[in-house]
Scaffold this motif. Structure first.
Motif, PDB file in Angstrom:
ATOM      1  N   PRO A  93      -3.181  -0.023   2.179  1.00 50.84           N
ATOM      2  CA  PRO A  93      -2.867   0.821   1.015  1.00 50.84           C
ATOM      3  C   PRO A  93      -3.967   1.847   0.779  1.00 50.84           C
ATOM      4  CG  PRO A  93      -3.658  -1.324   0.302  1.00 50.84           C
ATOM      5  CD  PRO A  93      -3.583  -1.383   1.788  1.00 50.84           C
ATOM      6  N   VAL A  94      -3.585   3.117   0.734  1.00 49.71           N
ATOM      7  CA  VAL A  94      -4.568   4.191   0.543  1.00 49.71           C
ATOM      8  C   VAL A  94      -4.768   4.372  -0.963  1.00 49.71           C
ATOM      9  CG1 VAL A  94      -5.176   6.567   1.117  1.00 49.71           C
ATOM     10  CG2 VAL A  94      -3.777   5.222   2.696  1.00 49.71           C
ATOM     11  N   MET A  95      -5.531   3.461  -1.514  1.00 49.43           N
ATOM     12  CA  MET A  95      -5.735   3.425  -2.969  1.00 49.43           C
ATOM     13  C   MET A  95      -7.048   2.696  -3.239  1.00 49.43           C
ATOM     14  SD  MET A  95      -4.892   4.131  -5.989  1.00 49.43           S
ATOM     15  CE  MET A  95      -3.375   4.982  -5.521  1.00 49.43           C
ATOM     16  N   THR A  96      -7.727   3.069  -4.300  1.00 51.89           N
ATOM     17  CA  THR A  96      -8.887   2.319  -4.748  1.00 51.89           C
ATOM     18  C   THR A  96      -8.424   1.284  -5.774  1.00 51.89           C
ATOM     19  OG1 THR A  96     -11.084   2.486  -5.735  1.00 51.89           O
ATOM     20  CG2 THR A  96      -9.416   4.052  -6.525  1.00 51.89           C
ATOM     21  N   PHE A  97      -8.929   0.079  -5.658  1.00 57.75           N
ATOM     22  CA  PHE A  97      -8.444  -1.036  -6.462  1.00 57.75           C
ATOM     23  C   PHE A  97      -9.505  -1.491  -7.463  1.00 57.75           C
ATOM     24  CE2 PHE A  97      -4.397  -2.309  -4.567  1.00 57.75           C
ATOM     25  CZ  PHE A  97      -4.395  -1.536  -3.413  1.00 57.75           C
ATOM     26  N   THR A  98      -9.034  -1.935  -8.623  1.00 60.68           N
ATOM     27  CA  THR A  98      -9.917  -2.414  -9.680  1.00 60.68           C
ATOM     28  C   THR A  98      -9.890  -3.932  -9.815  1.00 60.68           C
ATOM     29  OG1 THR A  98      -8.188  -2.292 -11.370  1.00 60.68           O
ATOM     30  CG2 THR A  98      -9.494  -0.296 -10.969  1.00 60.68           C
ATOM     31  N   GLY A  99      -8.886  -4.563  -9.215  1.00 61.20           N
ATOM     32  CA  GLY A  99      -8.730  -6.004  -9.394  1.00 61.20           C
ATOM     33  C   GLY A  99      -8.015  -6.379 -10.667  1.00 61.20           C
ATOM     34  N   THR A 100      -7.318  -5.414 -11.281  1.00 61.75           N
ATOM     35  CA  THR A 100      -6.593  -5.675 -12.528  1.00 61.75           C
ATOM     36  C   THR A 100      -5.128  -5.275 -12.367  1.00 61.75           C
ATOM     37  OG1 THR A 100      -7.030  -3.472 -13.451  1.00 61.75           O
ATOM     38  CG2 THR A 100      -8.694  -5.185 -13.835  1.00 61.75           C
ATOM     39  N   ALA A 101      -4.345  -5.530 -13.409  1.00 63.84           N
ATOM     40  CA  ALA A 101      -2.908  -5.271 -13.347  1.00 63.84           C
ATOM     41  C   ALA A 101      -2.579  -3.799 -13.151  1.00 63.84           C
ATOM     42  CB  ALA A 101      -2.237  -5.797 -14.616  1.00 63.84           C
ATOM     43  N   VAL A 102      -3.504  -2.909 -13.504  1.00 70.28           N
ATOM     44  CA  VAL A 102      -3.224  -1.480 -13.342  1.00 70.28           C
ATOM     45  C   VAL A 102      -3.003  -1.120 -11.874  1.00 70.28           C
ATOM     46  CG1 VAL A 102      -5.648  -0.731 -13.085  1.00 70.28           C
ATOM     47  CG2 VAL A 102      -3.963   0.816 -14.075  1.00 70.28           C
ATOM     48  N   ASP A 103      -3.565  -1.913 -10.960  1.00 70.63           N
ATOM     49  CA  ASP A 103      -3.409  -1.639  -9.528  1.00 70.63           C
ATOM     50  C   ASP A 103      -1.952  -1.714  -9.090  1.00 70.63           C
ATOM     51  OD1 ASP A 103      -6.159  -1.386  -9.332  1.00 70.63           O
ATOM     52  OD2 ASP A 103      -6.443  -3.497  -8.783  1.00 70.63           O
ATOM     53  N   VAL A 104      -1.206  -2.612  -9.678  1.00 72.43           N
ATOM     54  CA  VAL A 104       0.201  -2.766  -9.300  1.00 72.43           C
ATOM     55  C   VAL A 104       0.968  -1.496  -9.646  1.00 72.43           C
ATOM     56  CG1 VAL A 104       2.277  -4.163  -9.588  1.00 72.43           C
ATOM     57  CG2 VAL A 104       0.026  -5.254  -9.665  1.00 72.43           C
ATOM     58  N   GLN A 105       0.673  -0.909 -10.790  1.00 74.17           N
ATOM     59  CA  GLN A 105       1.329   0.340 -11.190  1.00 74.17           C
ATOM     60  C   GLN A 105       0.919   1.495 -10.274  1.00 74.17           C
ATOM     61  OE1 GLN A 105       0.368   0.964 -15.335  1.00 74.17           O
ATOM     62  NE2 GLN A 105       0.656  -1.201 -15.827  1.00 74.17           N
ATOM     63  N   ARG A 106      -0.338   1.504  -9.858  1.00 78.73           N
ATOM     64  CA  ARG A 106      -0.839   2.592  -9.018  1.00 78.73           C
ATOM     65  C   ARG A 106      -0.229   2.589  -7.621  1.00 78.73           C
ATOM     66  NH1 ARG A 106      -7.364   2.606 -10.327  1.00 78.73           N
ATOM     67  NH2 ARG A 106      -7.240   3.777 -12.284  1.00 78.73           N
ATOM     68  N   LEU A 107       0.364   1.482  -7.224  1.00 72.60           N
ATOM     69  CA  LEU A 107       0.983   1.427  -5.903  1.00 72.60           C
ATOM     70  C   LEU A 107       2.243   2.294  -5.816  1.00 72.60           C
ATOM     71  CD1 LEU A 107       0.625  -2.370  -5.035  1.00 72.60           C
ATOM     72  CD2 LEU A 107      -0.572  -0.449  -3.965  1.00 72.60           C
ATOM     73  N   ALA A 108       2.798   2.656  -6.955  1.00 72.61           N
ATOM     74  CA  ALA A 108       3.995   3.505  -6.951  1.00 72.61           C
ATOM     75  C   ALA A 108       3.655   4.863  -6.343  1.00 72.61           C
ATOM     76  CB  ALA A 108       4.523   3.676  -8.371  1.00 72.61           C
ATOM     77  N   GLY A 109       4.265   5.161  -5.212  1.00 71.11           N
ATOM     78  CA  GLY A 109       4.018   6.419  -4.531  1.00 71.11           C
ATOM     79  C   GLY A 109       2.789   6.430  -3.661  1.00 71.11           C
ATOM     80  N   CYS A 110       2.058   5.318  -3.594  1.00 70.02           N
ATOM     81  CA  CYS A 110       0.841   5.227  -2.784  1.00 70.02           C
ATOM     82  C   CYS A 110       1.186   5.229  -1.292  1.00 70.02           C
ATOM     83  CB  CYS A 110       0.102   3.940  -3.148  1.00 70.02           C
ATOM     84  SG  CYS A 110      -1.208   3.448  -2.024  1.00 70.02           S
ATOM     85  N   SER A 111       0.443   5.998  -0.513  1.00 70.59           N
ATOM     86  CA  SER A 111       0.620   5.963   0.937  1.00 70.59           C
ATOM     87  C   SER A 111       0.003   4.690   1.510  1.00 70.59           C
ATOM     88  CB  SER A 111      -0.044   7.177   1.588  1.00 70.59           C
ATOM     89  OG  SER A 111       0.634   8.371   1.271  1.00 70.59           O
ATOM     90  N   PHE A 112       0.635   4.171   2.554  1.00 71.44           N
ATOM     91  CA  PHE A 112       0.087   3.051   3.314  1.00 71.44           C
ATOM     92  C   PHE A 112      -0.092   3.506   4.755  1.00 71.44           C
ATOM     93  CE2 PHE A 112       1.345   0.660  -0.283  1.00 71.44           C
ATOM     94  CZ  PHE A 112       0.916  -0.651  -0.178  1.00 71.44           C
ATOM     95  N   GLY A 113      -1.270   3.291   5.308  1.00 73.19           N
ATOM     96  CA  GLY A 113      -1.470   3.528   6.732  1.00 73.19           C
ATOM     97  C   GLY A 113      -0.917   2.346   7.509  1.00 73.19           C
ATOM     98  N   VAL A 114       0.151   2.568   8.267  1.00 71.54           N
ATOM     99  CA  VAL A 114       0.900   1.479   8.901  1.00 71.54           C
ATOM    100  C   VAL A 114       0.770   1.547  10.414  1.00 71.54           C
ATOM    101  CG1 VAL A 114       3.165   0.397   9.184  1.00 71.54           C
ATOM    102  CG2 VAL A 114       2.558   1.496   7.002  1.00 71.54           C
ATOM    103  N   THR A 115       0.420   0.415  11.006  1.00 67.31           N
ATOM    104  CA  THR A 115       0.446   0.260  12.457  1.00 67.31           C
ATOM    105  C   THR A 115       1.219  -1.021  12.755  1.00 67.31           C
ATOM    106  OG1 THR A 115      -1.715   1.324  12.635  1.00 67.31           O
ATOM    107  CG2 THR A 115      -0.934   0.115  14.569  1.00 67.31           C
ATOM    108  N   ALA A 116       2.186  -0.936  13.656  1.00 65.59           N
ATOM    109  CA  ALA A 116       3.040  -2.085  13.931  1.00 65.59           C
ATOM    110  C   ALA A 116       3.645  -1.952  15.320  1.00 65.59           C
ATOM    111  CB  ALA A 116       4.157  -2.183  12.886  1.00 65.59           C
TER     112      ALA A 116
END
Length: 315
Positions: free
Chosen positions: A117-140
């Motif tokens: 997840p291309v996001m900075t995390f705080t370790g709180t519930a606000v992180d779940v909201q910030r995932l909306a629209g967040c880019s993920f660098g995916v390799t599979a």
């Protein structure tokens, strides 16, 4: 799916909470420190905290959310103990690695995914909201691309495919853009406090927001300030003041000023004449030109006034 988290740092519980909102079932989480246990309790209430082996035993989808350097050893250890099962989805969230770090788990029959997840995390519930629209660098692996895409979308994110061999460069780019930004912003706030500004955050907020927006919209055309203008006297004054009041910031100022000058030259914003004087100052940071340390010539520069009456290029 039954979801387990190995490593209740700032990232894992938030991703598991997002998967819970999508209908999956967090069933187990591992964490040793008091902070990890608090995060698990806040973001995954009712989910038991158990050892890593037990997390894998209860889970169909396992999130390995540990520091980069710990990941290879964790994967090898879990495989050695027989904790990894055939058909189990094993997902890590490291930006540095692709799926090759999960090869021991693949050999044990697991299905490997790298979802960063291309996001900075705080370790709180606000992180779940910030995932909306967040880019993920995916390799599979090719056969798991649809599964990877589905998981990212379920967490509210947008998949961005990154080749295995490109992961270190991809991660370095994000570190420059985000981690280094935090350092630069905090240096700027400390210097403003030293200069007597009472609310540096309020002063910097609009400026940095506009600078970020301009950079994302216009690229190098958004470069402003004394380096882009070739204002060597102002830069020399900056360096002199930093040496006097905050010597630990001189190295980063010079490094970023040189990088800025290079980009301004490459894109025709800075011409050869002013660039020569500027690069001379940036060579060792000891020269002072024009108005000297008091920056008396700081309003000069070959393109003075290009920013208009509001001086928008003075940052």
């Amino acid at each position: 799916m039954a979801v387990g988290v190995v490593g209740a740092g700032r990232v894992g519980p938030a991703l598991a909470a997002a998967l819970r909102l999508a209908g999956h079932r967090p069933v187990a989480v591992s964490g040793v420190s008091d902070a990890s246990r608090r995060r698990a309790a806040e973001l995954l209430p009712g989910v038991p905290v158990v050892g890593p082996d037990e997390v894998l035993a209860r889970s169909e989808l396992v999130l390995l959310t540990v520091p980069d350097d710990a990941l290879p050893g964790l994967v090898a250890g879990l495989v050695t103990t027989g904790a990894v099962r055939p058909g189990q989805l094993v997902v890590h969230t490291s930006g540095r690695y692709g799926v090759s770090v999960l090869e021991p788990a693949l050999a044990a029959g697991a299905l490997p995914l790298a979802l960063h997840p291309v996001m900075t995390f705080t370790g709180t519930a606000v992180d779940v909201q910030r995932l909306a629209g967040c880019s993920f660098g995916v390799t599979a692996p090719e056969e798991l691309r649809l599964a990877a895409q589905a998981l990212v979308i379920e967490m509210g994110g947008e998949p961005e495919w990154v080749a295995e061999e490109a992961r270190p460069l991809y991660h370095a780019a994000l570190a420059i853009g985000a981690n280094h930004l935090v350092t630069l912003v905090n240096q700027a706030m400390e210097l403003l406090r030293t200069s007597g500004v009472q609310a540096p955050d309020r002063m910097l907020g609009p400026l940095l927001g506009a600078a970020l927006d301009n950079a994302l919209r216009s690229g190098d055309a958004a470069l402003t300030g004394p380096v882009a203008r070739g204002d060597a006297g102002t830069v020399a004054a900056h360096v002199a003041e930093l040496r006097r009041h905050a010597p630990r910031t001189v190295a980063s100022y010079l490094a970023m000023a040189r990088a800025t000058a290079d980009r301004a030259l490459d894109h025709g914003l800075l011409t050869a004449g002013p660039a020569g004087d500027l690069l001379d100052v940036l060579g060792d940071g000891t020269h002072e030109r024009g108005g000297g340390a008091d920056g008396a010539d700081s309003t000069g520069g070959p393109d003075e006034g290009d920013g208009g009456a509001d001086g928008e290029d003075r940052a």
